[in-house]
Scaffold this motif. Structure first.
Motif, PDB file in Angstrom:
ATOM      1  N   GLY A   1       7.163   6.082  29.052  1.00  0.00           N
ATOM      2  CA  GLY A   1       6.755   5.033  27.611  1.00  0.00           C
ATOM      3  C   GLY A   1       5.244   5.819  28.110  1.00  0.00           C
ATOM      4  O   GLY A   1       5.027   5.198  27.069  1.00  0.00           O
ATOM      5  N   ARG A   2       4.825   6.712  28.659  1.00  0.00           N
ATOM      6  CA  ARG A   2       3.687   7.845  28.482  1.00  0.00           C
ATOM      7  C   ARG A   2       3.463   8.340  27.207  1.00  0.00           C
ATOM      8  O   ARG A   2       3.808   8.519  27.003  1.00  0.00           O
ATOM      9  N   PRO A   3       2.246   8.266  26.911  1.00  0.00           N
ATOM     10  CA  PRO A   3       1.521   8.423  25.556  1.00  0.00           C
ATOM     11  C   PRO A   3       1.573  10.198  25.544  1.00  0.00           C
ATOM     12  O   PRO A   3       1.851  10.538  26.688  1.00  0.00           O
ATOM     13  N   LEU A   4       1.382  11.200  24.573  1.00  0.00           N
ATOM     14  CA  LEU A   4       1.781  12.538  24.504  1.00  0.00           C
ATOM     15  C   LEU A   4       0.800  12.454  25.347  1.00  0.00           C
ATOM     16  O   LEU A   4       0.806  13.900  26.675  1.00  0.00           O
ATOM     17  N   ARG A   5      -1.036  12.154  24.807  1.00  0.00           N
ATOM     18  CA  ARG A   5      -1.493  12.955  26.297  1.00  0.00           C
ATOM     19  C   ARG A   5      -1.739  12.783  26.991  1.00  0.00           C
ATOM     20  O   ARG A   5      -2.015  14.210  28.097  1.00  0.00           O
ATOM     21  N   TRP A   6      -0.753  11.969  27.940  1.00  0.00           N
ATOM     22  CA  TRP A   6      -0.915  11.737  29.325  1.00  0.00           C
ATOM     23  C   TRP A   6       0.514  12.227  29.443  1.00  0.00           C
ATOM     24  O   TRP A   6       0.959  13.046  31.065  1.00  0.00           O
ATOM     25  N   THR A   7       1.500  12.742  29.094  1.00  0.00           N
ATOM     26  CA  THR A   7       2.458  13.305  29.368  1.00  0.00           C
ATOM     27  C   THR A   7       2.798  14.934  29.885  1.00  0.00           C
ATOM     28  O   THR A   7       2.939  15.306  30.632  1.00  0.00           O
ATOM     29  N   ARG A   8       1.604  15.501  28.562  1.00  0.00           N
ATOM     30  CA  ARG A   8       0.925  16.938  28.825  1.00  0.00           C
ATOM     31  C   ARG A   8       0.940  17.145  30.488  1.00  0.00           C
ATOM     32  O   ARG A   8       1.702  18.146  31.079  1.00  0.00           O
ATOM     33  N   GLU A   9       0.587  16.243  31.219  1.00  0.00           N
ATOM     34  CA  GLU A   9       0.860  16.661  32.482  1.00  0.00           C
ATOM     35  C   GLU A   9       1.518  17.212  33.581  1.00  0.00           C
ATOM     36  O   GLU A   9       1.239  17.770  34.322  1.00  0.00           O
ATOM     37  N   VAL A  10       3.039  17.152  33.063  1.00  0.00           N
ATOM     38  CA  VAL A  10       3.952  17.359  33.466  1.00  0.00           C
ATOM     39  C   VAL A  10       5.224  18.387  33.553  1.00  0.00           C
ATOM     40  O   VAL A  10       5.920  18.302  33.072  1.00  0.00           O
ATOM     41  N   PHE A  11       4.821  18.570  32.055  1.00  0.00           N
ATOM     42  CA  PHE A  11       5.079  19.679  30.794  1.00  0.00           C
ATOM     43  C   PHE A  11       5.538  20.749  31.333  1.00  0.00           C
ATOM     44  O   PHE A  11       6.369  21.711  31.045  1.00  0.00           O
ATOM     45  N   ASP A  12       5.325  21.724  31.895  1.00  0.00           N
ATOM     46  CA  ASP A  12       5.237  22.476  32.794  1.00  0.00           C
ATOM     47  C   ASP A  12       6.524  22.053  33.791  1.00  0.00           C
ATOM     48  O   ASP A  12       7.517  23.681  34.422  1.00  0.00           O
ATOM     49  N   HIS A  13       7.261  21.076  33.675  1.00  0.00           N
ATOM     50  CA  HIS A  13       7.920  21.079  34.563  1.00  0.00           C
ATOM     51  C   HIS A  13       9.158  20.598  34.161  1.00  0.00           C
ATOM     52  O   HIS A  13      10.292  20.923  34.197  1.00  0.00           O
ATOM     53  N   VAL A  14       8.993  20.569  32.925  1.00  0.00           N
ATOM     54  CA  VAL A  14      10.245  19.950  31.375  1.00  0.00           C
ATOM     55  C   VAL A  14      11.116  21.247  31.481  1.00  0.00           C
ATOM     56  O   VAL A  14      12.460  20.432  31.184  1.00  0.00           O
ATOM     57  N   GLY A  15      10.939  21.893  31.357  1.00  0.00           N
ATOM     58  CA  GLY A  15      12.223  23.548  31.175  1.00  0.00           C
ATOM     59  C   GLY A  15      12.165  24.378  30.283  1.00  0.00           C
ATOM     60  O   GLY A  15      12.152  23.672  29.670  1.00  0.00           O
ATOM     61  N   PRO A  16      12.876  24.989  30.386  1.00  0.00           N
ATOM     62  CA  PRO A  16      12.557  26.137  28.964  1.00  0.00           C
ATOM     63  C   PRO A  16      12.876  25.730  27.624  1.00  0.00           C
ATOM     64  O   PRO A  16      12.827  25.788  26.691  1.00  0.00           O
ATOM     65  N   HIS A  17      14.253  24.455  27.676  1.00  0.00           N
ATOM     66  CA  HIS A  17      15.034  23.956  26.357  1.00  0.00           C
ATOM     67  C   HIS A  17      13.383  22.934  25.946  1.00  0.00           C
ATOM     68  O   HIS A  17      13.380  22.696  24.820  1.00  0.00           O
ATOM     69  N   GLY A  18      12.488  22.607  26.956  1.00  0.00           N
ATOM     70  CA  GLY A  18      11.393  22.346  26.134  1.00  0.00           C
ATOM     71  C   GLY A  18      11.205  20.628  25.312  1.00  0.00           C
ATOM     72  O   GLY A  18      10.648  20.558  24.219  1.00  0.00           O
ATOM     73  N   LEU A  19      11.908  19.531  25.962  1.00  0.00           N
ATOM     74  CA  LEU A  19      12.100  18.666  25.087  1.00  0.00           C
ATOM     75  C   LEU A  19      11.433  17.218  25.788  1.00  0.00           C
ATOM     76  O   LEU A  19      11.618  17.366  27.411  1.00  0.00           O
ATOM     77  N   ALA A  20      10.832  16.443  24.560  1.00  0.00           N
ATOM     78  CA  ALA A  20      10.661  15.342  25.999  1.00  0.00           C
ATOM     79  C   ALA A  20      10.197  14.339  24.661  1.00  0.00           C
ATOM     80  O   ALA A  20       9.922  14.292  23.603  1.00  0.00           O
ATOM     81  N   VAL A  21      11.037  12.819  25.230  1.00  0.00           N
ATOM     82  CA  VAL A  21      10.353  11.176  24.739  1.00  0.00           C
ATOM     83  C   VAL A  21       9.336  10.737  25.485  1.00  0.00           C
ATOM     84  O   VAL A  21       8.850  10.823  25.924  1.00  0.00           O
ATOM     85  N   VAL A  22       8.259  10.839  24.778  1.00  0.00           N
ATOM     86  CA  VAL A  22       7.801  10.375  24.936  1.00  0.00           C
ATOM     87  C   VAL A  22       6.791   8.877  24.370  1.00  0.00           C
ATOM     88  O   VAL A  22       7.248   8.318  22.878  1.00  0.00           O
ATOM     89  N   SER A  23       6.354   8.147  24.894  1.00  0.00           N
ATOM     90  CA  SER A  23       5.931   6.956  24.147  1.00  0.00           C
ATOM     91  C   SER A  23       6.910   5.348  24.208  1.00  0.00           C
ATOM     92  O   SER A  23       7.234   4.878  22.753  1.00  0.00           O
ATOM     93  N   ASN A  24       7.464   5.730  24.803  1.00  0.00           N
ATOM     94  CA  ASN A  24       9.285   4.785  25.078  1.00  0.00           C
ATOM     95  C   ASN A  24      10.264   4.780  23.584  1.00  0.00           C
ATOM     96  O   ASN A  24      10.748   3.692  22.370  1.00  0.00           O
ATOM     97  N   GLY A  25      10.579   6.718  23.314  1.00  0.00           N
ATOM     98  CA  GLY A  25      11.393   6.580  22.322  1.00  0.00           C
ATOM     99  C   GLY A  25       9.800   7.111  20.449  1.00  0.00           C
ATOM    100  O   GLY A  25      10.903   6.926  19.880  1.00  0.00           O
ATOM    101  N   ALA A  26       8.756   6.753  21.155  1.00  0.00           N
ATOM    102  CA  ALA A  26       8.259   6.780  19.508  1.00  0.00           C
ATOM    103  C   ALA A  26       8.560   8.883  19.053  1.00  0.00           C
ATOM    104  O   ALA A  26       8.055   8.747  17.755  1.00  0.00           O
ATOM    105  N   MET A  27       8.253   9.054  20.092  1.00  0.00           N
ATOM    106  CA  MET A  27       8.002  10.626  19.843  1.00  0.00           C
ATOM    107  C   MET A  27       8.693  11.718  20.842  1.00  0.00           C
ATOM    108  O   MET A  27       9.438  10.807  21.480  1.00  0.00           O
ATOM    109  N   VAL A  28       9.319  12.740  19.398  1.00  0.00           N
ATOM    110  CA  VAL A  28      10.106  13.503  20.525  1.00  0.00           C
ATOM    111  C   VAL A  28       9.546  14.819  20.438  1.00  0.00           C
ATOM    112  O   VAL A  28       8.611  15.164  19.675  1.00  0.00           O
TER     113      VAL A  28
END
Length: 264
Positions: A44-71
């Motif tokens: 549910g985090r917005p992009l600005r707050w999700t960036r804090e953990v992006f280093d651990h998302v893995g090489p495939h590099g995808l995250a669903v943020v804001s409860n599905g509003a953005m990939v």
């Protein structure tokens, strides 16, 4: 059918109560990627707050943020897709809720960040430059997430009263211990956006394991072939999940991934 993708919520799930990621969790995420098991953060985090953990998302590099509003394409640092609330719908919803529930205050998450009504009392640090204004002033384009807060009602009471008046205009959920409603465009949930992402990659629901802790995770847990609620999860989440993982402060997600991979 084997698991090909793990979809994990962040707060209360992957992230510990102090906001950090345990070394054991980081190691488990890396091991999953090494084994070819994709991990997608669905938050549910917005992009600005999700960036804090992006280093651990893995090489495939995808995250669903804001409860599905953005990939978000983490590796490419670019938006992959967006499913926003149109401005006229956002304004109509705020008017309906404010009329039905006096004392409601609103904020919006947009591509340019958060903007808040003067009466909206945010619990997290507000970024420098965040705008304050009337709802008409801050809704000046597509809205990724519409936020409504009430300082007196309990979360479930606020949700029930708001949902009764907005109907199918938006999707309403909540993931906070305070009375904060999170609204997405009609049909947009963590589950529906994750389903679209998996379809693009040829992954079926039966090949997805989902983990979460709050009501905004319920649709995702019900969609996935295998679901886990954290031991610290809201009672409504515990009621729908297939399994219960250890708490977020007891390496719950790491333990699930280690079990999938057969790690000691």
């Amino acid at each position: 059918m084997s698991i090909r993708l793990v979809a994990s919520d962040l707060d209360g799930t992957l992230v510990r109560s102090d906001g950090s990621l345990a070394e054991r969790t980081v190691a488990a995420l890396a091991a999953a990627e090494d084994a070819g098991l994709a991990v997608v953060f669905v938050t549910g985090r917005p992009l600005r707050w999700t960036r804090e953990v992006f280093d651990h998302v893995g090489p495939h590099g995808l995250a669903v943020v804001s409860n599905g509003a953005m990939v978000w394409d983490v590796a490419g640092d670019a938006m992959r897709s967006v499913r926003a609330i149109e401005p006229d719908v956002a304004l109509e919803v705020t008017e309906l809720i404010r009329t039905a529930v006096a004392g409601s205050a609103f904020a919006v998450e947009t591509m340019s960040g958060i903007a808040l009504e003067h009466s909206f009392m945010e619990r997290h640090p507000i970024p420098d430059g965040a705008r304050r204004g009337t709802i008409a002033e801050i809704v000046d384009g597509p809205v990724l997430k519409l936020l409504a807060r009430h300082e007196e009602l309990a979360p479930l009471d606020f949700w029930d009263r708001a949902e009764a008046v907005v109907g199918s205009l938006v999707e309403i959920t909540w993931s906070s211990t305070s009375s904060l409603l999170e609204m997405s465009a009609a049909g947009v949930t963590k589950a529906s956006t994750l389903a679209l992402l998996c379809e693009e990659h040829g992954i079926s629901a039966e090949e997805v394991l989902a983990i979460g802790d709050m009501p905004n995770d319920i649709a995702m847990l019900q969609w996935a072939g295998t679901s886990y609620a954290m031991a610290n999860a809201h009672e409504s989440v515990l009621a729908v999940a297939d399994h219960v993982a250890a708490s977020n402060d007891d390496h719950g997600v790491a333990r699930v991934i280690e079990g999938l991979l057969g790690l000691p």
